[in-house]
Design a protein around this motif. Structure first.
Motif, short mmCIF file in Angstrom:
data_model
loop_
_atom_site.label_atom_id
_atom_site.label_comp_id
_atom_site.label_asym_id
_atom_site.label_seq_id
_atom_site.Cartn_x
_atom_site.Cartn_y
_atom_site.Cartn_z
N LEU A 1 0.83 -1.20 0.00
CA LEU A 1 0.00 0.00 0.00
C LEU A 1 0.87 1.25 0.00
O LEU A 1 0.64 2.20 -0.77
CB LEU A 1 -0.92 -0.01 1.23
CG LEU A 1 -1.69 1.28 1.53
CD1 LEU A 1 -2.61 1.65 0.37
CD2 LEU A 1 -2.48 1.14 2.82
N VAL A 2 1.90 1.27 0.84
CA VAL A 2 2.76 2.45 0.97
C VAL A 2 3.54 2.71 -0.31
O VAL A 2 3.78 3.87 -0.69
CB VAL A 2 3.70 2.27 2.17
CG1 VAL A 2 4.74 3.38 2.22
CG2 VAL A 2 2.91 2.24 3.47
N THR A 3 3.96 1.65 -1.00
CA THR A 3 4.81 1.80 -2.18
C THR A 3 4.02 1.79 -3.49
O THR A 3 4.61 1.73 -4.56
CB THR A 3 5.85 0.67 -2.22
OG1 THR A 3 5.19 -0.61 -2.25
CG2 THR A 3 6.77 0.74 -1.01
N ALA A 4 2.70 1.86 -3.42
CA ALA A 4 1.88 1.71 -4.63
C ALA A 4 1.56 3.03 -5.33
O ALA A 4 0.77 3.03 -6.27
CB ALA A 4 0.57 1.00 -4.28
N PRO B 1 21.47 3.46 2.43
CA PRO B 1 20.53 3.46 3.56
C PRO B 1 19.21 2.81 3.18
O PRO B 1 18.73 2.94 2.05
CB PRO B 1 20.35 4.96 3.86
CG PRO B 1 21.54 5.62 3.25
CD PRO B 1 21.93 4.80 2.07
N GLY B 2 18.61 2.12 4.15
CA GLY B 2 17.40 1.35 3.87
C GLY B 2 16.28 2.17 3.29
O GLY B 2 15.64 1.79 2.32
N PHE C 1 12.84 3.85 -1.33
CA PHE C 1 11.99 4.91 -1.88
C PHE C 1 12.61 5.68 -3.05
O PHE C 1 11.88 6.38 -3.75
CB PHE C 1 11.61 5.90 -0.77
CG PHE C 1 10.65 5.32 0.22
CD1 PHE C 1 9.32 5.09 -0.11
CD2 PHE C 1 11.07 4.98 1.50
CE1 PHE C 1 8.44 4.55 0.80
CE2 PHE C 1 10.19 4.45 2.42
CZ PHE C 1 8.87 4.22 2.07
N LEU C 2 13.91 5.57 -3.30
CA LEU C 2 14.50 6.32 -4.41
C LEU C 2 13.88 5.95 -5.76
O LEU C 2 13.52 6.85 -6.53
CB LEU C 2 16.03 6.12 -4.44
CG LEU C 2 16.75 6.88 -5.56
CD1 LEU C 2 16.51 8.38 -5.43
CD2 LEU C 2 18.25 6.58 -5.53
N PRO C 3 13.73 4.65 -6.11
CA PRO C 3 13.09 4.33 -7.38
C PRO C 3 11.66 4.86 -7.47
O PRO C 3 11.20 5.27 -8.54
CB PRO C 3 13.11 2.79 -7.41
CG PRO C 3 14.20 2.40 -6.49
CD PRO C 3 14.19 3.43 -5.41
#
Length: 348
Positions: A190-193, A248-249, A254-256
């Motif tokens: 959900l967070v990465t969608a 870093p994790g 989140f970079l991509p």
């Protein structure tokens, strides 16, 4: 237009595909679903929340409410993504991954197969569905936002179906604490969608509608626009699935997504520019004078102008916030009901 088009051979092809998709999916995954059992259903509330959140975002990105004319095609697009895409993508990914393994070896395939296979076959299957729905409802389509909404619906159907599949696979891979792991994966998806299937397919839909409708422009121009939007979607999918670099994790995760968001934003700005050109051309028509002056209707162009217009409306009437919003929506719908502006004025 009615969704039921019995005289269209393409409509019956669509129906056959929608029926065959789940059958193909179950033929490949019934054992996984059976053994995953009840823990896989623990993610259902989060999956429904995902549908609600990104469906709302898709609607929010439609500032002039073009979706009101597209209920049937958007639903049929969602159905394609949730059924046809699910069955075909699972089969296609397996076969493309085998090819990548044979060519690059096991180590290369374990790192790069998802980033290579998914943009090739998954985007193609969704694009076919978008094209089928757009051809079926061709008379309704005249602006890039129409393709954006239909494509986003196809992608959202695929995204929800994929979330369900991930829940099944997670439950199988976590025999000790399956419910906790299923919920964790569902929240992560959900967070990465924000730049997942719905966003990728929305861009593909823009290219397909431009290809179908911009008959005032040359074929090379139309093909060029389609290619740009399709390649944007493929690039977003590749970056989304590519192996993460060391670092870093939070940055690795989140970079991509941030890069994908930048690509999506630039492409959407083009769509929004086309929508504003459409509104300017529409409110300049003599028929629009029955709705209000051109200056009054111009307040619909941006969110900032809309907020100011609603504030003035509430100041000079007894309207509450909801009444002012309903008045604005009704005005947008009446503008939408006017005949479409000439297409050469929409995109420049």
């Amino acid at each position: 237009m009615s969704w039921f088009q019995p005289r269209s051979a393409l409509f019956w092809v669509y129906c056959a595909a929608v029926v065959a998709g789940p059958i193909l999916f179950l033929a490949q995954s019934f054992g996984q679903i059976w053994f995953a059992g009840a823990p896989a259903f623990a993610a259902l509330p989060i999956t429904l929340l995902t549908l609600l959140v990104f469906g709302s975002i898709l609607f929010w990105l439609d500032p002039f409410r073009a979706r009101r004319r597209l209920g049937a095609p958007m639903f049929m697009g969602f159905l394609w993504g949730a059924t046809v895409w699910t069955g075909l993508a699972l089969w296609a990914n397996d076969h493309v991954t085998r090819v990548i393994t044979n060519l690059g070896g096991d180590r290369f395939a374990s790192n790069w197969s998802a980033a290579i296979a998914a943009p090739i076959d998954e985007e193609l299957i969704k694009a076919i569905g978008i094209a089928v729905v757009c051809v079926l409802f061709r008379p309704l389509l005249s602006r890039p936002i129409h393709g954006f909404l239909i494509g986003g619906s196809v992608g959202l159907g695929a995204q929800i179906a994929e979330d369900g599949l991930y829940s099944v696979q997670t439950a199988l891979g976590a025999p000790q604490h399956p419910v906790a792991d299923v919920l964790m994966v569902a929240v992560l998806r959900l967070v990465t969608a924000f730049t997942s299937h719905w966003a990728m397919s929305a861009l593909v839909g823009v290219g397909i509608v431009v290809l179908l409708t911009r008959t005032d422009r040359s074929w090379p121009w139309r093909l060029g626009v389609f290619a740009v939007f399709y390649l944007c979607a493929v690039t977003m999918h590749f970056l989304f699935d590519a192996p993460r670099p060391a670092g870093p994790g939070w940055l690795v995760m989140f970079l991509p997504i941030l890069v994908d968001l930048a690509i999506f934003t630039l492409a959407y700005r083009w769509v929004l520019h086309a929508e504003r050109n459409w509104l300017r051309a529409t409110i300049a028509q003599p028929a629009a004078r029955a709705l209000g002056t051109e200056a009054q209707l111009s307040s619909l162009l941006t969110q900032r102008r809309r907020r100011k217009a609603r504030k003035l409306l509430r100041r000079h009437t007894r309207f509450g916030r909801r009444q002012a919003q309903r008045y604005e929506n009704d005005l947008i719908d009446r503008v939408e009901a006017l005949s479409d502006a000439p297409r050469e004025q929409i995109l420049r």
